[in-house]
Design a protein around this motif. Structure first.
Motif, PDB file in Angstrom:
ATOM      1  N   TYR A  73       0.850  -1.382  -0.139  1.00  0.00           N
ATOM      2  CA  TYR A  73      -0.200   0.011  -0.006  1.00  0.00           C
ATOM      3  C   TYR A  73       0.601   1.437  -0.097  1.00  0.00           C
ATOM      4  N   GLU A  74       2.186   1.042   0.073  1.00  0.00           N
ATOM      5  CA  GLU A  74       2.886   2.369   0.013  1.00  0.00           C
ATOM      6  C   GLU A  74       4.456   2.074  -0.481  1.00  0.00           C
ATOM      7  N   SER A  75       5.104   3.109  -0.853  1.00  0.00           N
ATOM      8  CA  SER A  75       6.445   2.814  -1.131  1.00  0.00           C
ATOM      9  C   SER A  75       7.088   4.144  -0.802  1.00  0.00           C
ATOM     10  N   SER A  76       8.684   3.969  -0.858  1.00  0.00           N
ATOM     11  CA  SER A  76       9.646   5.169  -0.570  1.00  0.00           C
ATOM     12  C   SER A  76      10.455   5.219  -1.857  1.00  0.00           C
TER      13      SER A  76
END
Length: 222
Positions: A73-76
């Motif tokens: 659901y997220e990344s960097s």
């Protein structure tokens, strides 16, 4: 521009092959130029950006090497410049561009500028001797750098460029991506002769003779 909260992006494609550029002196937020304009391969260029701005920007392309951590659901993103280098880069192009930069630096950008300015000034002196030829830009030849835009009276720039081409003289004709300027000047385009450090007096002489030949060509029945 900065006082109003704007950002300055400089299109330096026409300048980098001819001058020594310092982005700090210009206080440019971004500075872009292409490889093929500086004797390098096509399909590659450079976009300089201030570190603070690049750190705040998000990438627009996604792929290998630009990710730091990926979750469902997220990344960097990775650190700059990796976060802007998704997938396999143009390795061959980068090597070629690097070689072209070294080539120009070995000649010396100051030497290149001085030679080109001298050629342009000599060319302007000769062009001014042709009746009916109008040169656009500063009246002082020393303020022209690497190129000259001109027209012959009553001859469309595309027609003149075509006749010059038949004589082995390569020029560009048209609005040069500057239609508002052409509209302001009240013209439908110009012919542009560009000079580089590899040109010489023979090239100037050939240009002048070709223009005179074109003028005679159009005056005799076309």
């Amino acid at each position: 521009m900065h006082q109003k909260g704007g950002y300055l992006l400089v299109d330096g494609a026409q300048a980098v092959p001819h001058f020594k550029i310092n982005v700090d002196d210009q206080d440019a937020d971004f500075y872009a130029f292409s490889g093929h304009k500086m004797l390098g391969p096509s399909g590659i260029g450079v976009l300089y950006g201030k570190e603070d701005l690049l750190n705040r920007m998000d990438p627009i392309q996604y792929g290998g090497e630009m990710i730091n951590v990926v979750d469902l659901y997220e990344s960097s993103w990775g650190e700059i410049p990796l976060k802007f280098e998704a997938g396999t880069p143009n390795i061959v192009g980068a090597i070629g561009l690097s070689a072209s930069v070294d080539y120009l630096k070995n000649i010396g950008m100051n030497e290149i500028s001085a030679r080109e300015d001298a050629l342009v000034q000599k060319a302007i002196e000769k062009l001014k001797e042709i009746n009916g030829l109008e040169i656009y830009g500063p009246k002082n030849p020393e303020k022209h750098h690497s190129l000259i835009s001109f027209n012959l009276k009553n001859i469309h720039p595309h027609d003149l460029a075509s006749v010059l081409d038949l004589q082995g003289i390569e020029v560009r004709a048209g609005d040069h991506c500057a239609q508002p300027l052409m509209n302001f000047l009240g013209i439908n385009g110009t012919v542009r002769a560009s000079f580089a450090f590899y040109n010489d007096q023979d090239d100037i002489d050939s240009l002048i003779e070709a223009i005179k030949g074109a003028k005679s060509f159009f005056a005799n029945g076309l």
